[in-house]
Enzyme design. Structure first.
Site, short mmCIF file in Angstrom:
data_model
loop_
_atom_site.label_atom_id
_atom_site.label_comp_id
_atom_site.label_asym_id
_atom_site.label_seq_id
_atom_site.Cartn_x
_atom_site.Cartn_y
_atom_site.Cartn_z
N LYS A 109 0.83 -1.21 0.00
CA LYS A 109 0.00 0.00 0.00
C LYS A 109 0.86 1.25 0.00
O LYS A 109 0.52 2.24 -0.64
CB LYS A 109 -0.96 0.00 1.19
CG LYS A 109 -2.06 -1.04 1.02
CD LYS A 109 -3.12 -0.96 2.11
CE LYS A 109 -4.18 -2.02 1.87
NZ LYS A 109 -5.10 -2.18 2.98
N LYS A 190 -5.46 -10.79 -5.98
CA LYS A 190 -6.54 -10.99 -5.02
C LYS A 190 -7.75 -10.10 -5.34
O LYS A 190 -7.58 -8.95 -5.72
CB LYS A 190 -5.98 -10.62 -3.64
CG LYS A 190 -6.87 -10.84 -2.47
CD LYS A 190 -6.19 -10.38 -1.20
CE LYS A 190 -6.15 -8.85 -1.10
NZ LYS A 190 -5.62 -8.33 0.15
N LYS A 193 -11.40 -4.76 -2.36
CA LYS A 193 -12.37 -3.66 -2.37
C LYS A 193 -11.80 -2.48 -3.13
O LYS A 193 -12.52 -1.70 -3.72
CB LYS A 193 -12.68 -3.21 -0.95
CG LYS A 193 -13.40 -4.24 -0.10
CD LYS A 193 -14.05 -3.56 1.12
CE LYS A 193 -14.17 -4.49 2.31
NZ LYS A 193 -13.05 -4.37 3.24
P1 TYM Z 1 -10.72 -6.39 5.03
O1 TYM Z 1 -11.74 -5.37 5.39
O2 TYM Z 1 -9.79 -6.09 3.92
O3 TYM Z 1 -11.41 -7.76 4.70
C1 TYM Z 1 -12.39 -8.35 5.57
C2 TYM Z 1 -12.23 -9.85 5.57
O4 TYM Z 1 -12.35 -10.36 4.23
C3 TYM Z 1 -11.23 -11.18 3.94
N1 TYM Z 1 -10.90 -11.03 2.51
C4 TYM Z 1 -10.82 -12.05 1.65
N2 TYM Z 1 -11.01 -13.37 1.81
C5 TYM Z 1 -10.88 -14.15 0.71
N3 TYM Z 1 -10.55 -13.66 -0.52
C6 TYM Z 1 -10.36 -12.35 -0.73
N4 TYM Z 1 -10.06 -11.88 -1.93
C7 TYM Z 1 -10.49 -11.47 0.40
N5 TYM Z 1 -10.36 -10.13 0.55
C8 TYM Z 1 -10.61 -9.89 1.85
C9 TYM Z 1 -10.11 -10.65 4.82
O5 TYM Z 1 -9.11 -11.62 5.02
C10 TYM Z 1 -10.85 -10.31 6.09
O6 TYM Z 1 -11.02 -11.45 6.90
N6 TYM Z 1 -7.28 -5.72 8.61
C11 TYM Z 1 -8.57 -6.31 8.31
C12 TYM Z 1 -9.67 -5.79 9.18
C13 TYM Z 1 -9.45 -5.94 10.65
C14 TYM Z 1 -9.52 -7.15 11.39
C15 TYM Z 1 -9.30 -6.76 12.74
C16 TYM Z 1 -9.72 -8.47 11.06
C17 TYM Z 1 -9.21 -4.93 11.52
N7 TYM Z 1 -9.12 -5.43 12.78
C18 TYM Z 1 -9.28 -7.72 13.77
C19 TYM Z 1 -9.71 -9.41 12.08
C20 TYM Z 1 -9.48 -9.04 13.41
C21 TYM Z 1 -8.93 -5.97 6.86
O7 TYM Z 1 -8.49 -5.00 6.31
O8 TYM Z 1 -9.88 -6.79 6.33
#
Ligand code: TYM
Length: 322
Positions: A109, A190, A193
């Site tokens: 990023k 991947k 969003k």
């Molecule tokens: P985020 O918001 O990017 O994504 C949310 C969840 O979706 C999963 N994910 C995917 N799984 C499969 N294939 C994909 N292409 C894909 N893209 C996203 C992510 O693995 C995630 O589980 N840092 C985290 C948010 C967060 C968090 C936390 C998660 C903040 N605090 C505490 C767990 C515990 C994030 O940016 O996820």
């Protein structure tokens, strides 16, 4: 079993989020599970205040529409529980600069932006605070969060060794299939969003026509051989994994039942539409009732605050804060 997980309100929910995380959350929901819309995390990339406000409400609504039941689990917004930011500071004084600069997502990023903010570097510490505040045992996440989860474990252990046993050391759990859903147009990237191609991402709120069109146009290969092989046939492997994510079947077994890509695509689109269309309907009802959403997140924040307060107090005291 205490379960915690989070998701950023930084764009529309896609099938990667849905299969990698949300379906697991729904399956694991109980009085001991907490699910959080992490609005503070979304501030690490430049986002318009009005967009953040709207996307936070949208995401709460789509999570409930996807099957999270606020009567059975806790759904809340991160910023409503101020201990997240407070514990994050304590943990920033436990984490090292070196380990944060080694985080793959930070490097990717940061490379894409001039003048990235410090929050982008400290982001995984805030994520560790999210998890550790709730004495979490299991964290259901997609594959891309593995490294952040390792950091949360390291920080918990380092803190406990230095200041006394305050935190439970969490483990990450991934779904058996679709832990890493790829972009349908560029299956080596991947699904995300923020940086996917328009035809490459299927959103949970996409209508039947959009889903059909995107699946039909998904990139495969020209040899026409039906086989689950990520290395040589990533486009097809991604479709087979998506299929598995929706049905629970093994991707090899799915491959064995089909001989033509077109048939597989047709059935996959049908499966997705059958599961996602009711979510869109429920979402629209919920979104029309702002008061209901507010009641859900107010109640969730009150429940979360109660647990977080106790852990924060113990952590601060252990570090010598009066
Ligand atoms: P985020 O918001 O990017 O994504 C949310 C969840 O979706 C999963 N994910 C995917 N799984 C499969 N294939 C994909 N292409 C894909 N893209 C996203 C992510 O693995 C995630 O589980 N840092 C985290 C948010 C967060 C968090 C936390 C998660 C903040 N605090 C505490 C767990 C515990 C994030 O940016 O996820």
């Amino acid at each position: 079993m205490r379960v915690f997980s989070g998701i950023q309100p930084s764009g529309d929910l896609h099938v990667g989020n849905y299969l990698g995380a949300i379906k697991q959350w729904v399956a694991a929901q109980s009085a001991e599970s907490l699910y959080c819309v992490v609005d503070l995390h979304a501030l690490t990339l430049q986002i318009e205040p009005a967009a953040l406000r709207q996307q936070t409400d949208d995401l709460v609504a789509v999570l409930i529409a996807s099957g999270l039941d606020p009567a059975r689990c806790t759904v809340f917004v991160q910023s409503h529980v101020t201990y997240h930011a407070q514990l994050s500071w304590l943990l920033e004084c436990v984490a090292t600069y070196g380990e944060l600069t080694r985080m793959t997502q930070f490097k990717e990023k940061a490379d894409r932006q001039e003048g990235y903010r410090v929050g982008l570097l400290t982001y995984p510490v805030l994520m560790a605070a999210d998890i550790l505040l709730y004495q979490t045992q299991q964290v259901p996440v997609g594959d891309d969060q593995r490294q952040h989860l390792e950091l949360a474990r390291d920080l918990a252990e380092r803190f406990n060794n230095r200041y006394g046993a305050v935190f439970t050391v969490p483990v990450g759990v991934q779904p058996p299939a679709a832990a890493r859903v790829m972009d349908l147009q560029e299956p080596t990237r991947k699904m995300s969003k923020s940086v996917s191609s328009p035809l490459g991402t299927i959103y949970v709120l996409d209508g039947p026509d959009a889903i059909e069109r995107k699946v039909k146009k998904a990139v495969t290969d020209t040899d026409g051989e039906m086989r689950f092989d990520w290395e040589h046939k990533p486009g097809l492997a991604n479709l087979l994994e998506l299929y598995s994510g929706f049905t629970g079947e093994n991707p090899n077994d799915v491959a064995a039942r089909y001989s033509r890509y077109g048939d597989l695509k047709r059935d996959l689109a049908e499966l997705m539409i059958a599961e996602l269309a009711p979510i869109a309907t429920r979402y629209r009802e919920l979104r029309a009732d702002g008061a209901e959403l507010r009641a859900i997140t107010d109640d969730g924040a009150a429940k979360a605050r109660h647990i977080a307060a106790e852990t924060y107090r113990r952590a601060a005291e252990a570090m010598g804060i009066l």
